[in-house]
Design a protein around this motif. Structure first.
Motif, mmCIF file in Angstrom:
data_model
loop_
_atom_site.group_PDB
_atom_site.id
_atom_site.type_symbol
_atom_site.label_atom_id
_atom_site.label_comp_id
_atom_site.label_asym_id
_atom_site.label_seq_id
_atom_site.Cartn_x
_atom_site.Cartn_y
_atom_site.Cartn_z
ATOM 1 N N ASP A 117 0.864 -1.180 0.000
ATOM 2 C CA ASP A 117 0.000 0.000 0.000
ATOM 3 C C ASP A 117 0.901 1.230 0.000
ATOM 4 O OD1 ASP A 117 -1.744 2.055 0.400
ATOM 5 O OD2 ASP A 117 -2.607 1.278 2.267
ATOM 6 N N LEU A 118 1.141 1.783 -1.167
ATOM 7 C CA LEU A 118 2.086 2.882 -1.277
ATOM 8 C C LEU A 118 1.477 4.232 -0.902
ATOM 9 C CD1 LEU A 118 4.062 1.806 -4.459
ATOM 10 C CD2 LEU A 118 4.551 1.361 -2.048
ATOM 11 N N SER A 119 0.224 4.213 -0.461
ATOM 12 C CA SER A 119 -0.330 5.421 0.162
ATOM 13 C C SER A 119 0.072 5.508 1.629
ATOM 14 C CB SER A 119 -1.860 5.435 0.046
ATOM 15 O OG SER A 119 -2.429 4.393 0.829
ATOM 16 N N ASP A 120 0.610 4.397 2.150
ATOM 17 C CA ASP A 120 1.090 4.341 3.534
ATOM 18 C C ASP A 120 2.543 4.815 3.569
ATOM 19 O OD1 ASP A 120 0.680 2.952 6.390
ATOM 20 O OD2 ASP A 120 2.688 2.482 5.651
ATOM 21 N N ASP A 121 2.828 5.832 4.390
ATOM 22 C CA ASP A 121 4.165 6.416 4.394
ATOM 23 C C ASP A 121 5.242 5.399 4.748
ATOM 24 O OD1 ASP A 121 3.150 8.879 3.699
ATOM 25 O OD2 ASP A 121 3.127 9.668 5.749
ATOM 26 N N GLN A 123 5.242 2.121 4.275
ATOM 27 C CA GLN A 123 5.477 1.186 3.182
ATOM 28 C C GLN A 123 6.163 1.863 1.998
ATOM 29 O OE1 GLN A 123 2.384 -1.693 2.251
ATOM 30 N NE2 GLN A 123 1.444 -1.399 4.259
ATOM 31 N N MET A 124 5.838 3.119 1.760
ATOM 32 C CA MET A 124 6.550 3.853 0.721
ATOM 33 C C MET A 124 8.024 4.012 1.081
ATOM 34 S SD MET A 124 6.881 5.407 -2.144
ATOM 35 C CE MET A 124 5.330 5.894 -2.910
ATOM 36 N N GLU A 125 8.299 4.296 2.337
ATOM 37 C CA GLU A 125 9.686 4.429 2.764
ATOM 38 C C GLU A 125 10.428 3.102 2.587
ATOM 39 O OE1 GLU A 125 13.046 6.316 3.809
ATOM 40 O OE2 GLU A 125 11.087 7.257 3.489
ATOM 41 N N SER A 225 9.308 -6.979 4.135
ATOM 42 C CA SER A 225 10.308 -6.808 3.078
ATOM 43 C C SER A 225 9.632 -6.863 1.708
ATOM 44 C CB SER A 225 11.396 -7.876 3.186
ATOM 45 O OG SER A 225 10.852 -9.179 3.061
ATOM 46 N N LEU A 226 10.205 -6.137 0.775
ATOM 47 C CA LEU A 226 9.628 -6.031 -0.562
ATOM 48 C C LEU A 226 10.393 -6.876 -1.563
ATOM 49 C CD1 LEU A 226 8.826 -2.210 -0.797
ATOM 50 C CD2 LEU A 226 7.247 -4.089 -0.352
ATOM 51 N N VAL A 227 9.655 -7.354 -2.562
ATOM 52 C CA VAL A 227 10.212 -8.192 -3.620
ATOM 53 C C VAL A 227 9.838 -7.562 -4.961
ATOM 54 C CG1 VAL A 227 10.233 -10.488 -4.651
ATOM 55 C CG2 VAL A 227 9.940 -10.244 -2.178
ATOM 56 N N LEU A 245 11.435 5.704 -10.559
ATOM 57 C CA LEU A 245 10.238 4.888 -10.735
ATOM 58 C C LEU A 245 9.598 4.535 -9.396
ATOM 59 C CD1 LEU A 245 11.629 2.509 -13.483
ATOM 60 C CD2 LEU A 245 9.726 4.086 -13.779
ATOM 61 N N ALA A 246 10.428 4.316 -8.383
ATOM 62 C CA ALA A 246 9.913 3.937 -7.066
ATOM 63 C C ALA A 246 9.057 5.041 -6.456
ATOM 64 C CB ALA A 246 11.070 3.596 -6.129
ATOM 65 N N ARG A 247 9.227 6.262 -6.914
ATOM 66 C CA ARG A 247 8.508 7.407 -6.356
ATOM 67 C C ARG A 247 7.276 7.801 -7.170
ATOM 68 N NH1 ARG A 247 13.708 7.513 -4.680
ATOM 69 N NH2 ARG A 247 14.168 8.658 -2.755
ATOM 70 N N LEU A 248 7.042 7.144 -8.296
ATOM 71 C CA LEU A 248 6.009 7.609 -9.220
ATOM 72 C C LEU A 248 4.589 7.413 -8.715
ATOM 73 C CD1 LEU A 248 7.361 6.636 -12.738
ATOM 74 C CD2 LEU A 248 7.363 8.876 -11.625
ATOM 75 N N GLU A 249 4.390 6.564 -7.723
ATOM 76 C CA GLU A 249 3.044 6.409 -7.170
ATOM 77 C C GLU A 249 2.508 7.754 -6.673
ATOM 78 O OE1 GLU A 249 -0.113 3.611 -6.351
ATOM 79 O OE2 GLU A 249 1.833 3.285 -7.304
ATOM 80 N N ARG A 250 3.420 8.664 -6.300
ATOM 81 C CA ARG A 250 3.012 9.965 -5.762
ATOM 82 C C ARG A 250 3.516 11.121 -6.629
ATOM 83 N NH1 ARG A 250 3.801 9.456 0.828
ATOM 84 N NH2 ARG A 250 2.889 7.367 1.075
#
Length: 325
Positions: A117-121, A123-125, A225-227, A245-250
């Motif tokens: 859930d990349l709206s969660d700070d 999980q984005m971090e 952990s992320l895969v 690319l990792a930041r493009l959700e926002r």
């Protein structure tokens, strides 16, 4: 968990050829007795978690040229890349691959978990940290030619410089882009925007990149952990691309600009390269969305339009700041 950004129409596991399913059974040493279809991504083939009679679990993705002429090439690229990079907790291990009679399949480690859930700070971090770690790992990869990925291209991988050239070519077709997709600032400042995109071709620090990081190409284990999955778009490109690319959700929020300034690789690349990337891909996707859709990829053009709006909104915000707007 957030819904995948990219969702196509997939073929269920029982509908793929019996010879491919027999191959899966043989590789796993026990017949598949249960399966769960996954969503996310555009491949018209299957993307299936399977379980065998003896309890073995695996992930199967398979596609045939009759479903889509181009997707088998993506699968072959993924097989090549996973062979190059070996095993690591940052990606799912390739257990076996199949390529015969127009069908290509991968048998992969099954990662228990869903999309983050990349709206969660928090999980984005986690994603930002994981993307930096991924870059460190990929920077060590030696291509079969014996050269590290400082070259501009490698047979079988995406030529990122060629992609940048195509993005630049979209500026010859701005009048073909619907007005609701092309912001007035980009149209009015087309020469300036074109120069920013052209600046991407001046990059020299190239290495192996995933080149397709988005939430539906990520899985989050129970331990957080992320895969990184789906390596079919992997290419040789600038070192800063995957952190971007990792930041493009926002990308359509001011958080994006603040976060860019926290990445050493993006800081080194410079603000203009980031803005040029957003303009280039945004205009290219907007233009490509005017083409007739491949019947096997019925959701692709809507995805292109959605992403074009998001990327160009981020670019306009950044251009306004640069121009004192």
């Amino acid at each position: 968990m957030t819904a995948p950004r990219a969702v196509g129409v997939r073929t269920p596991y029982p509908a793929i050829p019996a010879r491919v399913r027999t191959w899966v059974d043989g590789c796993l040493g026990s017949p598949v007795v249960g399966w769960e279809e996954q969503i996310g991504g555009f491949s018209p083939g299957c993307a299936t978690r399977v379980v065998t009679a003896d309890g073995t679990r695996a992930f199967v993705k398979a596609v045939g040229s009759e479903l889509n002429a181009d997707t088998p090439t993506l699968f072959r690229r993924e097989i090549e890349v996973l062979g190059l990079i070996g095993a690591d907790r940052l990606w799912a291990t390739l257990r076996a691959s199949y390529d015969a009679d127009g069908w290509v399949a991968l048998l992969l480690e099954d990662i228990e978990g869903g999309h983050p859930d990349l709206s969660d700070d928090a999980q984005m971090e986690q994603l930002l940290v994981a993307a930096e770690a991924l870059g460190e790992q990929l920077s060590r990869v030696v291509l079969p030619s014996g050269q590290r990925a400082q070259e501009f291209a490698h047979p079988g991988l995406i030529d990122v410089r060629a992609s940048f050239t195509r993005w630049l070519g979209a500026f010859e077709h701005l009048d073909e882009i619907p007005t609701e997709l092309l912001p007035p600032l980009v149209r009015d400042r087309a020469d300036h925007c074109r120069s920013l995109v052209a600046g991407l071709l001046e990059e020299r620090d190239y290495r192996l990149t995933h080149w397709d990081i988005r939430n539906d190409n990520l899985l989050r284990r129970a331990d957080g952990s992320l895969v990184f999955v789906d390596w079919g778009a992997a290419g040789v490109g600038p070192a800063w691309v995957d952190p971007l690319l990792a930041r493009l959700e926002r990308v359509d929020t001011p958080w994006f600009d603040l976060s860019v300034r926290r990445s050493p690789l993006l800081v080194a690349a410079g603000e203009q390269q980031v803005t040029g990337w957003l303009i280039g891909l945004g205009c290219y996707l907007a233009w490509r969305s005017t083409f007739a859709a491949d019947p096997s990829l019925p959701t692709l053009n809507e995805f292109r339009r959605t992403e074009a709006r998001r990327f160009l909104a981020g670019a306009v915000r950044r251009l306004d700041a640069d121009l004192g707007g």
